[in-house]
Scaffold this active site. Structure first.
Site, mmCIF file in Angstrom:
data_model
loop_
_atom_site.group_PDB
_atom_site.id
_atom_site.type_symbol
_atom_site.label_atom_id
_atom_site.label_comp_id
_atom_site.label_asym_id
_atom_site.label_seq_id
_atom_site.Cartn_x
_atom_site.Cartn_y
_atom_site.Cartn_z
ATOM 1 C CG ASP A 65 -1.842 1.176 1.226
ATOM 2 O OD1 ASP A 65 -1.406 2.297 0.920
ATOM 3 O OD2 ASP A 65 -3.032 0.988 1.505
ATOM 4 C CG HIS A 66 1.362 4.304 -3.157
ATOM 5 N ND1 HIS A 66 0.085 3.997 -3.509
ATOM 6 C CD2 HIS A 66 1.474 5.641 -3.331
ATOM 7 C CE1 HIS A 66 -0.545 5.098 -3.876
ATOM 8 N NE2 HIS A 66 0.286 6.115 -3.782
ATOM 9 C CG HIS A 99 -3.988 4.658 -0.570
ATOM 10 N ND1 HIS A 99 -3.292 3.493 -0.688
ATOM 11 C CD2 HIS A 99 -4.245 5.060 -1.839
ATOM 12 C CE1 HIS A 99 -3.126 3.198 -1.976
ATOM 13 N NE2 HIS A 99 -3.703 4.136 -2.691
HETATM 14 C C1 BG6 Z 1 -3.917 5.061 -6.180
HETATM 15 C C2 BG6 Z 1 -5.297 5.324 -6.712
HETATM 16 O O1 BG6 Z 1 -3.893 3.913 -5.405
HETATM 17 O O2 BG6 Z 1 -3.518 6.167 -5.392
HETATM 18 C C3 BG6 Z 1 -5.329 6.587 -7.524
HETATM 19 O O3 BG6 Z 1 -5.702 4.228 -7.514
HETATM 20 C C4 BG6 Z 1 -4.794 7.749 -6.708
HETATM 21 O O4 BG6 Z 1 -6.629 6.890 -7.974
HETATM 22 C C5 BG6 Z 1 -3.446 7.379 -6.108
HETATM 23 O O5 BG6 Z 1 -4.654 8.857 -7.579
HETATM 24 C C6 BG6 Z 1 -2.963 8.447 -5.152
HETATM 25 O O6 BG6 Z 1 -1.623 8.215 -4.845
HETATM 26 P P1 BG6 Z 1 -0.627 9.454 -4.618
HETATM 27 O O7 BG6 Z 1 0.640 8.830 -4.203
HETATM 28 O O8 BG6 Z 1 -0.552 10.164 -5.932
HETATM 29 O O9 BG6 Z 1 -1.266 10.291 -3.576
#
Ligand code: BG6
Length: 498
Positions: free
Chosen positions: A177-178, A240
């Protein structure tokens, strides 16, 4: 180096190597780690996908998104990369892959092969790739990074888990989960548990509400077809933002040991109340006011009468001694005025008597852009005045830390963790199960055509959908007087106000 770290001779295989995620995130992250000296110069990297590409096409595709570094280091990195194009469901490609691993390992006299597989794959091919991998390329020291979605709801997540469990141990799986790789998210444990000051006030006696807010200044352009069956809740909240919430609210783990941290996250998830489906604010964006930006339904790839939610605010509650009665608001939206992700913790008011009107303290942790932590505090306006004003204790990373400080991208941090064998920032199976238990009833409600949900239409580029302010006020949030406070402070006048 941790005892479990992969060594200098490791094969990293990226499945779905021709896809968008691999191109924009995985390979740039591998390059970033290499550039910073966090990947050995002796590893081999193999891209695997169905698309017919030559090695050269593949390399020029992935290198488009590399950041930093000069041509020489880019070339050095690309020299480590090769590409295999074959189907996912037949043995042929996997045999080639095994051969490539074995040739490399025997050349370098590796006794226990270290193989890291990164699965940047759509759900439709996910299980078959895992089965083929296990059958043909598995080694005793295998690590598998798995990308979301981990299911669509509780039932499908359990199904997926059932398919995976006989193939790989929990120890071999790294569910990414980044958000867990973002600098400020990783910092939450330090801020909370490394400061007596915060540890002491982190509870319902002092906190009146908690807010986790995610805004994006762009819509689903180009991804409408995908997004339509997902919606904002599944896209960023169940994963997230919930991860941020658990780190923010869990009890103190006994140590930084990955299982100790994940145990506490699971406990707090178990203490969460079902999400009240009567207490939501849901929205979908329409054309921008000036007509230049399309509405969600203008996308040809979405159903013309789609009720897909592109904005949601929900209230979470935790039934434990620390949090009982504190509303925790999660909100997320696409196509808003700005892109920003932050946490706001608003504290209870001080006793009156001495002060007729005085603002509340508020702690803001800005996850992105431009990491910052600031605490809104009351202060006497300097000079002969006895008036107070709201100001802040401000830790803005861009001024506090040197510009050339390397803050890794989320994917860089997480791939490195996996390389080192550190599971702390990856999602454990029971954690995933709890998160789906919590969100599935909400999703079923939102997606049931008989629910007749009230979808507030907001123009592309709006600050917030109508009704948000009232929603937040209903849940204990008190807004500052207009013009009384701004962060960062610019142009302070004599009264110390903006
Ligand atoms: C992804 C979603 O997991 O996370 C996207 O599928 C979203 O829709 C993105 O834009 C947001 O990640 P970050 O790192 O750009 O905030």
């Amino acid at each position: 180096m941790p005892v479990d770290a992969f060594g200098d001779y490791t094969t990293i295989v990226v499945f779905g190597a021709s896809g968008d995620l691999a191109k924009k995130k995985t390979f740039p992250a591998l390059f970033g780690l290499y550039r910073e000296g966090h990947l050995p110069k002796t590893i081999q990297i193999i891209g695997y996908a169905r698309s017919k590409l030559t090695d050269e096409d593949f390399k020029s595709r992935i290198s488009q998104h590399f950041k930093g570094g000069n041509d020489q280091i880019k070339q050095e990195f690309l020299n480590l990369c090769t590409y295999i194009s074959d189907p996912y469901d037949t043995d042929e490609g996997y045999n080639k892959l095994r051969q490539a691993c074995e040739d490399y390992e025997s050349k370098h006299k590796v006794s226990v092969p270290n193989r890291l597989f990164y699965l940047a794959l759509p759900p439709s091919v996910f299980t078959i790739v895992c089965k083929q991998l296990k059958k043909l390329v598995y080694s005793q020291k295998t690590r598998i990074i798995v990308e979301k979605p981990f299911g669509h709801d509780l039932a499908s997540a359990r199904e997926l888990q059932k398919d995976l469990a006989p193939l790989f141990t929990e120890d071999e799986l790294y569910r990414i989960d980044h958000y867990l790789g973002k600098e400020m998210v990783k910092n939450l444990l330090v801020v909370r548990f490394g400061n007596t000051l915060f540890g002491g006030v982190w509870n319902r006696n002092n906190i009146s509400s908690v807010h986790i807010s995610f805004k994006e200044a762009f819509g689903t352009e180009g991804r409408g077809g995908y997004f339509d069956s997902i919606g904002i809740v599944r896209d960023v909240m169940q994963n997230h933002l919930l991860q941020v919430l658990t780190l923010l609210t869990m009890e103190r783990p006994v140590s930084f040991d990955p299982e100790a941290v994940r145990d506490e996250k699971v406990k707090v998830l178990k203490a969460m109340a079902p999400i009240d489906t009567e207490d939501l604010l849901l929205g979908q964006y329409v054309k921008s006011e000036d007509g230049t930006k399309p509405g969600y339904l203008d996308d040809d790839t979405v159903k013309p009468d789609s009720k897909c939610v592109t904005y949601a605010a929900i209230k979470c509650e935790i039934h434990n001694e620390r949090w009982e009665g504190v509303p925790i608001i999660m909100r997320a939206g696409k196509a808003l005025q700005e892109s920003k992700v932050e946490i706001r913790i608003q504290f209870k008011p001080v006793a009156r008597g001495m002060f007729k009107e005085i603002s509340r303290n508020e702690l803001v942790l800005r996850i992105q852009p431009n990491e910052a932590i600031y605490l809104k505090v009351n202060n006497k306006i300097p000079g002969i005045s006895t008036e107070t004003s709201l100001t802040d204790l401000d830790l803005n990373y861009s001024t506090r830390y040197s510009k050339d400080f390397w803050i890794p991208e989320a994917y860089e941090a997480l791939i490195r963790d996996c390389y080192l064998g550190n599971h702390s920032n990856f999602v454990r199976d029971d954690e995933l199960d709890e998160s789906w238990k919590l969100f599935t009833p909400l999703l079923e409600h939102i997606e049931n055509p008989n629910s007749n949900i009230n979808l507030v239409k907001y123009p592309y580029g709006a600050k917030n959908p109508k009704g948000l302010r009232a929603y937040l006020e209903r849940h204990n949030y008190v807004f500052d007087e207009p013009g009384s406070y701004q962060w960062p402070m610019i142009n302070t006048n004599v009264k110390g106000k903006i």
